[in-house]
Scaffold this motif. Sequence first.
Motif, PDB file in Angstrom:
ATOM      1  N   SER A  32       0.829  -1.200   0.000  1.00 11.95           N
ATOM      2  CA  SER A  32       0.000   0.000   0.000  1.00 11.95           C
ATOM      3  C   SER A  32       0.867   1.255   0.000  1.00 11.95           C
ATOM      4  CB  SER A  32      -0.895   0.007   1.242  1.00 11.95           C
ATOM      5  OG  SER A  32      -1.368   1.328   1.501  1.00 11.95           O
ATOM      6  N   SER A  33       0.402   2.288  -0.652  1.00 16.28           N
ATOM      7  CA  SER A  33       1.130   3.561  -0.659  1.00 16.28           C
ATOM      8  C   SER A  33       1.070   4.208   0.725  1.00 16.28           C
ATOM      9  CB  SER A  33       0.515   4.507  -1.690  1.00 16.28           C
ATOM     10  OG  SER A  33      -0.819   4.816  -1.296  1.00 16.28           O
ATOM     11  N   GLY A  34       0.234   3.644   1.602  1.00 13.06           N
ATOM     12  CA  GLY A  34       0.116   4.187   2.954  1.00 13.06           C
ATOM     13  C   GLY A  34       1.092   3.574   3.940  1.00 13.06           C
ATOM     14  N   LEU A  35       1.937   2.650   3.468  1.00 12.91           N
ATOM     15  CA  LEU A  35       2.934   2.039   4.357  1.00 12.91           C
ATOM     16  C   LEU A  35       4.073   3.026   4.585  1.00 12.91           C
ATOM     17  CD1 LEU A  35       4.006  -0.471   5.904  1.00 12.91           C
ATOM     18  CD2 LEU A  35       5.089  -1.200   3.764  1.00 12.91           C
ATOM     19  N   HIS A  36       4.535   3.105   5.807  1.00 15.76           N
ATOM     20  CA  HIS A  36       5.624   4.000   6.185  1.00 15.76           C
ATOM     21  C   HIS A  36       6.771   3.885   5.175  1.00 15.76           C
ATOM     22  CE1 HIS A  36       8.759   5.962   8.467  1.00 15.76           C
ATOM     23  NE2 HIS A  36       7.946   6.205   9.480  1.00 15.76           N
ATOM     24  N   PRO A  37       7.218   4.997   4.599  1.00 15.81           N
ATOM     25  CA  PRO A  37       8.231   4.919   3.538  1.00 15.81           C
ATOM     26  C   PRO A  37       9.530   4.248   3.987  1.00 15.81           C
ATOM     27  CG  PRO A  37       7.948   7.181   4.313  1.00 15.81           C
ATOM     28  CD  PRO A  37       6.822   6.380   4.892  1.00 15.81           C
ATOM     29  N   HIS A  38       9.884   4.395   5.258  1.00 13.88           N
ATOM     30  CA  HIS A  38      11.090   3.710   5.727  1.00 13.88           C
ATOM     31  C   HIS A  38      10.867   2.199   5.742  1.00 13.88           C
ATOM     32  CE1 HIS A  38      12.713   7.526   6.445  1.00 13.88           C
ATOM     33  NE2 HIS A  38      12.712   7.590   7.759  1.00 13.88           N
ATOM     34  N   TYR A  39       9.667   1.763   6.089  1.00 10.60           N
ATOM     35  CA  TYR A  39       9.349   0.335   6.053  1.00 10.60           C
ATOM     36  C   TYR A  39       9.450  -0.159   4.615  1.00 10.60           C
ATOM     37  CZ  TYR A  39       7.427   0.450  10.866  1.00 10.60           C
ATOM     38  OH  TYR A  39       7.246   0.554  12.231  1.00 10.60           O
ATOM     39  N   VAL A  40       8.944   0.649   3.687  1.00 13.68           N
ATOM     40  CA  VAL A  40       9.018   0.276   2.272  1.00 13.68           C
ATOM     41  C   VAL A  40      10.482   0.137   1.863  1.00 13.68           C
ATOM     42  CG1 VAL A  40       8.503   0.997  -0.093  1.00 13.68           C
ATOM     43  CG2 VAL A  40       6.831   1.415   1.736  1.00 13.68           C
ATOM     44  N   SER A  41      11.307   1.090   2.286  1.00 16.82           N
ATOM     45  CA  SER A  41      12.732   1.029   1.926  1.00 16.82           C
ATOM     46  C   SER A  41      13.353  -0.264   2.424  1.00 16.82           C
ATOM     47  CB  SER A  41      13.495   2.208   2.536  1.00 16.82           C
ATOM     48  OG  SER A  41      12.899   3.424   2.178  1.00 16.82           O
ATOM     49  N   VAL A  42      13.067  -0.621   3.675  1.00 13.73           N
ATOM     50  CA  VAL A  42      13.634  -1.839   4.253  1.00 13.73           C
ATOM     51  C   VAL A  42      13.221  -3.045   3.412  1.00 13.73           C
ATOM     52  CG1 VAL A  42      13.608  -3.382   6.242  1.00 13.73           C
ATOM     53  CG2 VAL A  42      13.741  -0.899   6.596  1.00 13.73           C
ATOM     54  N   CYS A  43      11.948  -3.097   3.045  1.00 12.49           N
ATOM     55  CA  CYS A  43      11.468  -4.233   2.242  1.00 12.49           C
ATOM     56  C   CYS A  43      12.155  -4.246   0.875  1.00 12.49           C
ATOM     57  CB  CYS A  43       9.954  -4.161   2.073  1.00 12.49           C
ATOM     58  SG  CYS A  43       9.072  -4.301   3.636  1.00 12.49           S
ATOM     59  N   LYS A  44      12.325  -3.065   0.298  1.00 12.20           N
ATOM     60  CA  LYS A  44      12.984  -2.998  -1.017  1.00 12.20           C
ATOM     61  C   LYS A  44      14.414  -3.505  -0.911  1.00 12.20           C
ATOM     62  CE  LYS A  44      10.610   0.778  -3.462  1.00 12.20           C
ATOM     63  NZ  LYS A  44      10.604   2.266  -3.604  1.00 12.20           N
ATOM     64  N   THR A  45      15.111  -3.073   0.136  1.00 10.48           N
ATOM     65  CA  THR A  45      16.496  -3.522   0.337  1.00 10.48           C
ATOM     66  C   THR A  45      16.565  -5.039   0.316  1.00 10.48           C
ATOM     67  OG1 THR A  45      17.022  -1.603   1.691  1.00 10.48           O
ATOM     68  CG2 THR A  45      18.415  -3.541   1.956  1.00 10.48           C
ATOM     69  N   MET A  46      15.688  -5.652   1.081  1.00  4.27           N
ATOM     70  CA  MET A  46      15.719  -7.110   1.175  1.00  4.27           C
ATOM     71  C   MET A  46      15.302  -7.760  -0.138  1.00  4.27           C
ATOM     72  SD  MET A  46      17.009  -7.726   3.976  1.00  4.27           S
ATOM     73  CE  MET A  46      16.846  -9.468   3.613  1.00  4.27           C
ATOM     74  N   ALA A  47      14.259  -7.184  -0.740  1.00  2.79           N
ATOM     75  CA  ALA A  47      13.719  -7.806  -1.952  1.00  2.79           C
ATOM     76  C   ALA A  47      14.787  -7.870  -3.047  1.00  2.79           C
ATOM     77  CB  ALA A  47      12.501  -7.019  -2.433  1.00  2.79           C
ATOM     78  N   LYS A  48      15.609  -6.809  -3.096  1.00  4.54           N
ATOM     79  CA  LYS A  48      16.679  -6.775  -4.093  1.00  4.54           C
ATOM     80  C   LYS A  48      17.474  -8.081  -4.098  1.00  4.54           C
ATOM     81  CE  LYS A  48      18.314  -2.520  -3.183  1.00  4.54           C
ATOM     82  NZ  LYS A  48      19.487  -1.752  -2.708  1.00  4.54           N
ATOM     83  N   PHE A  49      17.625  -8.657  -2.910  1.00  8.23           N
ATOM     84  CA  PHE A  49      18.522  -9.810  -2.790  1.00  8.23           C
ATOM     85  C   PHE A  49      17.795 -11.142  -2.772  1.00  8.23           C
ATOM     86  CE2 PHE A  49      20.606  -6.101  -1.053  1.00  8.23           C
ATOM     87  CZ  PHE A  49      21.789  -6.105  -1.773  1.00  8.23           C
ATOM     88  N   THR A  50      16.528 -11.114  -2.358  1.00  8.05           N
ATOM     89  CA  THR A  50      15.797 -12.385  -2.270  1.00  8.05           C
ATOM     90  C   THR A  50      15.036 -12.645  -3.559  1.00  8.05           C
ATOM     91  OG1 THR A  50      13.911 -11.215  -1.361  1.00  8.05           O
ATOM     92  CG2 THR A  50      15.479 -12.153   0.199  1.00  8.05           C
ATOM     93  N   GLY A  51      15.027 -11.656  -4.451  1.00  3.16           N
ATOM     94  CA  GLY A  51      14.328 -11.851  -5.714  1.00  3.16           C
ATOM     95  C   GLY A  51      12.824 -11.711  -5.591  1.00  3.16           C
ATOM     96  N   ASP A  52      12.332 -11.241  -4.460  1.00  6.51           N
ATOM     97  CA  ASP A  52      10.901 -10.938  -4.377  1.00  6.51           C
ATOM     98  C   ASP A  52      10.623  -9.678  -5.190  1.00  6.51           C
ATOM     99  OD1 ASP A  52       9.508 -12.457  -1.677  1.00  6.51           O
ATOM    100  OD2 ASP A  52      11.696 -12.466  -1.872  1.00  6.51           O
ATOM    101  N   THR A  53       9.439  -9.573  -5.734  1.00  5.75           N
ATOM    102  CA  THR A  53       9.059  -8.310  -6.370  1.00  5.75           C
ATOM    103  C   THR A  53       8.045  -7.613  -5.486  1.00  5.75           C
ATOM    104  OG1 THR A  53       7.445  -9.543  -7.646  1.00  5.75           O
ATOM    105  CG2 THR A  53       9.476  -8.943  -8.780  1.00  5.75           C
ATOM    106  N   LEU A  54       8.190  -6.296  -5.416  1.00 11.98           N
ATOM    107  CA  LEU A  54       7.291  -5.492  -4.588  1.00 11.98           C
ATOM    108  C   LEU A  54       6.620  -4.468  -5.486  1.00 11.98           C
ATOM    109  CD1 LEU A  54       9.695  -4.645  -1.607  1.00 11.98           C
ATOM    110  CD2 LEU A  54       8.213  -6.651  -1.864  1.00 11.98           C
ATOM    111  N   GLU A  55       5.322  -4.374  -5.408  1.00  8.73           N
ATOM    112  CA  GLU A  55       4.624  -3.295  -6.111  1.00  8.73           C
ATOM    113  C   GLU A  55       4.377  -2.182  -5.115  1.00  8.73           C
ATOM    114  OE1 GLU A  55       1.159  -4.601  -8.126  1.00  8.73           O
ATOM    115  OE2 GLU A  55       2.259  -5.995  -9.432  1.00  8.73           O
ATOM    116  N   THR A  56       5.007  -1.040  -5.344  1.00  9.60           N
ATOM    117  CA  THR A  56       4.873   0.055  -4.391  1.00  9.60           C
ATOM    118  C   THR A  56       4.442   1.334  -5.107  1.00  9.60           C
ATOM    119  OG1 THR A  56       7.134   0.838  -4.698  1.00  9.60           O
ATOM    120  CG2 THR A  56       6.812  -0.897  -3.072  1.00  9.60           C
ATOM    121  N   ALA A  57       3.993   2.289  -4.322  1.00  7.32           N
ATOM    122  CA  ALA A  57       3.623   3.601  -4.874  1.00  7.32           C
ATOM    123  C   ALA A  57       3.717   4.627  -3.761  1.00  7.32           C
ATOM    124  CB  ALA A  57       2.202   3.551  -5.430  1.00  7.32           C
ATOM    125  N   GLU A  58       3.759   5.902  -4.135  1.00  7.12           N
ATOM    126  CA  GLU A  58       3.748   6.941  -3.110  1.00  7.12           C
ATOM    127  C   GLU A  58       2.317   7.372  -2.818  1.00  7.12           C
ATOM    128  OE1 GLU A  58       6.419   8.934  -5.386  1.00  7.12           O
ATOM    129  OE2 GLU A  58       8.117   8.011  -4.368  1.00  7.12           O
TER     130      GLU A  58
END
Lengths: 452, 452, 529, 529
Positions: free
Chosen positions: B160-186
């Motif tokens: 959700s675009s309502g998720l804390h942006p720092h939380y989104v960043s953390v998930c993106k960091t991890m996803a980069k390496f685990t190969g998960d894809t994240l659909e995000t928006a502001e």
Amino acid sequence: MRYLPLSEADRCDMLQVIGASSVDELFRDVPEELRLKGPIDGLPMRASEQSVERHMSALSRKNMVAGDVPFFLGCGAYKHHIPASVDHLIQRGEFLTAYTPYQPEIAQGTLQVLFEFQTQVARLYGCEVANASMYDGSTACWEAIGMAGRVTRRKKAVISSGLHPHYVSVCKTMAKFTGDTLETAEPRLEAATDFDSLAAAIDSDTSCVVVQFPDILGRIGDLSPLAEAAHAKGALLVAVVTEPVALGLLKPPGEMGADIVVGEGQSIGVGLQFGGPYVGLFATREKFVRQMPGRLAGETVDAEGKRGFVLTLSTREQHIRREKATSNICTNSGLCALAFSVHMTLLGGAGLTALARLNHARATAVAKRLSAIPGVRLVNDSFFNEFTLELPVEARPAVHAMVEKGVLGGVSLGRLYPGVKALEKGLVIAVTETASDADIDALESALTEAAK
Amino acid sequence: MRYLPLSEADRCDMLQVIGASSVDELFRDVPEELRLKGPIDGLPMRASEQSVERHMSALSRKNMVAGDVPFFLGCGAYKHHIPASVDHLIQRGEFLTAYTPYQPEIAQGTLQVLFEFQTQVARLYGCEVANASMYDGSTACWEAIGMAGRVTRRKKAVISSGLHPHYVSVCKTMAKFTGDTLETAEPRLEAATDFDSLAAAIDSDTSCVVVQFPDILGRIGDLSPLAEAAHAKGALLVAVVTEPVALGLLKPPGEMGADIVVGEGQSIGVGLQFGGPYVGLFATREKFVRQMPGRLAGETVDAEGKRGFVLTLSTREQHIRREKATSNICTNSGLCALAFSVHMTLLGGAGLTALARLNHARATAVAKRLSAIPGVRLVNDSFFNEFTLELPVEARPAVHAMVEKGVLGGVSLGRLYPGVKALEKGLVIAVTETASDADIDALESALTEAAK
Amino acid sequence: MTSPNPTGWRPAAPEPEIASAATTTGNRALMLEEPLLFEIGRTDRTGIDIDHVDCDPARLAGLERGTVDLPGLSEPETVRHYTRLSRQNYAIDLGLFPLGSCTMKHNPRLNEKVARLPGFADVHPLQPQETVQGALQVINELAFWLLDLTGMYGVGMSPKAGAHGELCGLLCIRAALEARGDAREVVLVPESAHGTNPATAAFCGYRVENIPATKEGRVDLDALKGRLGPDVAAVMITNPNTCGLFEPEMKAISDAVHAAGGFVYCDGANFNAIVGKVRPGDLGIDAMHINLHKTFSTPHGGGGPGSGPVVVSEALAPFGPIPYAARYVDGTYKLVEEESAGEEHPQTFGRMTAFHGQMGMFTRALAYMLSHGADGLKQVAEDAVLNANYILRSLEDVLDAPFAFSGPCMHEAIFSDKGFAAGFSTLDVAKALIDEGFHPMTMYFPLVVHGAMLIEPTETESKAGLDQFIAALRGIVEKAKAGDPDLKAAPVHAPRRRLDETLAARKPVLAYQTPAPDGAGAAPLAGGG
Amino acid sequence: MTSPNPTGWRPAAPEPEIASAATTTGNRALMLEEPLLFEIGRTDRTGIDIDHVDCDPARLAGLERGTVDLPGLSEPETVRHYTRLSRQNYAIDLGLFPLGSCTMKHNPRLNEKVARLPGFADVHPLQPQETVQGALQVINELAFWLLDLTGMYGVGMSPKAGAHGELCGLLCIRAALEARGDAREVVLVPESAHGTNPATAAFCGYRVENIPATKEGRVDLDALKGRLGPDVAAVMITNPNTCGLFEPEMKAISDAVHAAGGFVYCDGANFNAIVGKVRPGDLGIDAMHINLHKTFSTPHGGGGPGSGPVVVSEALAPFGPIPYAARYVDGTYKLVEEESAGEEHPQTFGRMTAFHGQMGMFTRALAYMLSHGADGLKQVAEDAVLNANYILRSLEDVLDAPFAFSGPCMHEAIFSDKGFAAGFSTLDVAKALIDEGFHPMTMYFPLVVHGAMLIEPTETESKAGLDQFIAALRGIVEKAKAGDPDLKAAPVHAPRRRLDETLAARKPVLAYQTPAPDGAGAAPLAGGG
Ligand SMILES: Cc1ncc(COP(=O)(O)O)c(C=O)c1O
Ligand SMILES: Cc1ncc(COP(=O)(O)O)c(C=O)c1O
């Protein structure tokens, strides 16, 4: 209310068990017409923790905090650094929320601490036995005079002019009612104590001579001659120590012949607290122990022969002896005694000596600098961490002037001896390990200003 | 050194027992040429407690203290009044200086606390089971996505675009390496959350939908429809709660169909601490428990049949499962979990509701007043104790302008979403029970000024 | 009606017979033995880092000391020493502490926090007054609360505990009498009074005479009236009294005493029972001390510090102690001490302690009062009395309650040992309570009840907690009546079994003696007698 | 050589046989039973006073909640609940806690005090930077200490514990490899590694392969070299390793790994053994986490919070996490986060936690470092190693020390269960230590030693304390060899006897279930399986 566990439902159930229709019925012995109906007038209703904390913090901010400014006050209360572990340990619920150890099987913690405290105090003072604490140094001082009276069966005490004036006041208050006579005098701005003149004042009616070591002006005198003089007349020597740290560097009164050594323990572990609670230290000779006031912890064994500790010799105390007790003291200063004991354990003999040396070294340096200020004279020949200056001006206004500069620059003798002209230029300055170099610079310039 | 009990004499005796001539001999496995000879360069030598305390206090005074000024920051960390008893209890040595309860017979204190904590978190979130804590809300959020992946065997998360942006960043960091894809928006400065559009984004590759409740702008949305939409596609609903106090007044995500509920526990018992340590909360359904990360305390009996607690289901964990573990977490946030649990016990359901009501009432009042400032618009339709304003000016400079006035007046979206033009006028304001009326007046006038 | 575990929860299995496994350390898992500091510390070891400086002894009058024979420990050892020792204590924080007459109630941690605010904890008693206005305001606000709650005219804040308060009150009385040239010599004290009452009276140079009690446990009014006369300076009454009963005739007592020209001192140790319910000022009392460490919850700390402000009537107010904090119309505060006493408080009996009383207790007590407020304090008294009566009525069927017939009790319930099997005593019951995880009640006080058990639960106990205590005590009492020998062994689970107090007094060892070379252990002190 | 009580003091009498006295409460004097919060609390009870306000639900999106089913307690009950529970724990403050690999050292209270200064404890992570300069300076100063002590190039302060630090390090490595377009898939980990190592590697998407150990307990260098190749991204080495031994070939290992194009990750959990003695940077290490809650004494708190900053080599520094605190020439500090990362730290792997790492641990660790200084920290390592070797040599005659032959150990001594009587295990020894008043050592880790007992005394233990432990353990081991059945019963003095872990896992009860009307007690959760 957050501190009250009973719910309305609990209260109803309990009233039923009791067989009462209302709580008020339980107050029936209180004459109806005197019973307050609603909450008492004139007071606010319950408040949340947050708002109480706000109110108290606001009040606390109206005081100038010793630790926030250059600080040089002493005269019976001293600022020393207290290790964080001391406050942590005394807040252990098992120490903080326990009562007097009347049930020794589940109070060995408190009892062993008191036994260790007694030993520490006795060794610090160079005496054989010490009690488990008194209220503070001033009441301990009075109790010592009372005890000397019981031991010698005499009622006249000769008091040194170097004894803290508040201590003298306390003794005078009591003497008024017990019929003891006290010979007192005010100090003079001289380099040495009045021990010689004191010796002369001892006669065959004298129960004791009371001296402070170091004295109110910070001066140090050898007690041995005085002890001999007193003993020669069958009187006791009572020594009062308001700064225990001094005994890290100075011979203990007990070793110089004092029969009773009392004092204030605040310096070690307790903190300033605007004057209380503090902890009275009381030590004497074995042979006088049954005339001693206050509680005593003693060693014994349990049913299995294991070492343990109990309160003992309570036949001296009010709860057994009632009107024949050696004192009326009951609650004493247990938690402060614990704080004293923990801090003293952290220091140890070597640490106490090091601390005392540091205090003395800094005080000596400061005395040198301040007495170099034009018109300012160092009164003392001898001192530990506290000395008296004679200013070219009245000291009391000078102290206020220094406050304006944000400096707490000592205690004026005008405050301690109101109306005594001969002392009004006297300023007593204490220097401990807590005074930084910047603090000392600030004091020097503030005093230079104020002494103009 | 005060923390080191060995004396020089001890060291010699011990070396003798060991049969070594010097301590250095014990370091012989360290190549001679790499062994540092003296104390390492570039660092000061040991310091007394007093001087360390001075240094640290000086540093602490360089920060503006939330409690000293009108304070309205939130966005993932909230200032609430923490009862004094919480801090007292967590400082008990038996809690503070214990380790992970690997020896349950002498760790029942910690283990029962964890069992109670798990139950409290599960009930607060409306879930069946909770773990013994994660590092914080943001890492718990990532772990939830990872767990959803294990449960669904899918690798796409819709955020959700309502998720804390720092939380989104953390998930993106991890996803980069685990190969998960994240659909995000502001997020957009709109009255409602993006739940409807999210539902549309779920497909048969979606492992989970991740929403924040209330969201980063403070908006509240019903999770039930989203849960249905997710479940219809075999995906899980992950709900993130950054302000647990909100659940005193709002339906818990678990009751609205969320499969995993995670969040930040800092609001309850922990305090601001410039961002850490905090405590991650993690709850889910019974049936997923073996896919859950982190420690679990469970009930059992001892050799006498007495109830007791142990760490359990550790076959999920790294120390048993190693590379097949559900997470690599070991040390978690035990002491913060204790603080959370103590504070929650003091509150109780009724207290939590009362606290939530007080927060909401004050926030509503403040929102009304601030949105009356010319040019200032309240973005939210719904909120708990935090809402977003659109200012007539860029919010970030406005925040600094308020600091000049001694007011910490909220978090600008410019700080959270640097460079995002559409959000630069957004200001997020949190109002808790700690904001006094005077604080609110100060905020209003400061913002009025800054919004000009 | 009561169950040992009202929560419904029980240990899943009965406590089994554990063959005692002796350990080499003497420790029993978390019950740890701890040697004396003097057995583990060393004079040259320290837990504090202090930079060494060389200092020139020139200023020390040739009295420099050698090494100080005090053992030190490193910080880790120190923390352990005291933490381990603390665990050998029982305390309010662990459970019920129903010590009658001591009001062992919950000590809120907010009060500890407040007392440690630097603005209170780090302020010197002799700082110029303009730098301590907040401290003086605390003293003044607390004084206001005490006066309002008691309906008295003035208050002396100097006393450092209850007994010190008694001293303060009697000094006021004596000063007042002397001021009118009336030298009375006798103070009347009920037999049931706490030891500090007669001790204080004697300490002030008065002769103490007892007043008998009625079989209802009240002061015998007629006997009292009979004894009153021109030689009686004061009567010391405890109300509610030490049997936990309110003195219904208090007003009449006061009137009689006043009529005879004497003063009424009230021991206010039990004020917790009536705070917010009735004002001592309305009972004709002239002076009463209030133990802040009882009614107002400042921690007992294993035996102090306490604080015992004394509220006084208009007749005694002029004689109260210095220093005190006065409030001026402009909102500033001033300390009245020796200097200004001349004008402002000329008849003061003087100073009774070096500084301004127990500031650290004042802050705690004020925080406690503000937290409860007028309504909360009334509730305090009501719940305290409710809890005590609940105990009284829940146990009167198994324990002899000598005064129960005469109606409800106040904040504490009293029982006697009547009906115990021969050779079984209150002491045995108390020690058995220890094994059950409770602190015993006050034993053998007051003296007027045989084998007295004085139980004061206070208002901060839950019903569930009381039910568990009642059930446990009930079981123990049944054993005492049946003469179950197990009782004699109690306590068996405490850090120590029963301790030999006679030995301790016969051969007093009051300080650690470094063992003689042969390791003979601590040698007893002669210690007279 | 060792005696159970080196102070010369002993309990004056042997522990006698106490016939267990069952109590109705289940309490044993000061060892108190405590029900679950859910058995004594009530939803409508609270220990916090909050003024009730009426609030209009208009803004709540129709999602208002009913009563929240969380039990509350009054403050007195709360304080007791947790105080009583705390007493069922063992802790460093009570005695020796020789848990190998966990570095359970003394936690100075100064650090607790400092962490609670309002300027640190009451500051919001999103406050404008000009209002948090002191906080940023703390982070920066601590970083400086860590870099100087390790001789590394950069440090990431975000990680919240050691395992999180491993993650940080491997993310740096992976980012560095990807930056050079080199997609390697394998991470090599010694069998003896801590579980977090393989778990972290897997968590980052790597395949984990084991490296064998030599019979001296070191990494098998030849085996390692044999396995190195273009697919190996990194090798994770623990040094000093989990057998308590330094890897003398560390530099050679690093060179080999680098030669093969990989990176060297060092698990720094055991840094306490070498701090101030050797700098990891001189060993060719690329990344190492430091558990502040071990080497730098931030409290373990019953399982956290921790803090695991990661020091990295110049090669990895560009990839470290954001945010971080940068110091500028003008003495100001700036937080580099998403906004400015673009210019200042473009290659960062990103953010790994919401805010700035464990500030509350940074203040404690910095106070700890400042207290010791460069000289004190060196002494820390030396005393830690001295204590461990003292234990090793004092027990190797009774216990099998598999690696003792190869020389001294570092900060921990490892033993195996070789020579125990049939059916007797490391577990039995551990449980017997509990009765003696000690926390057991780490059991069954590392896996390379059979029935491993890993003993880490740390530097904050006194010789006297070690002697007592050694004597007690010696006695227990002799029983284990003799097959004394008493050992099987241990512990008998702890709050609980041995607990049934199998039952706990078979029928998981992970949350309290309100008993069914029939009072059936907590029902197990299905919980999968
Ligand atoms: C009835 C009564 N009077 C007086 C006192 C003495 O009070 P304190 O111990 O504070 O001196 C007590 C305290 O035990 C008491 O119970
Ligand atoms: C060798 C080793 N590595 C890694 C860890 C993990 O550190 P943390 O528990 O701080 O995540 C530990 C801690 O137990 C350890 O002992």
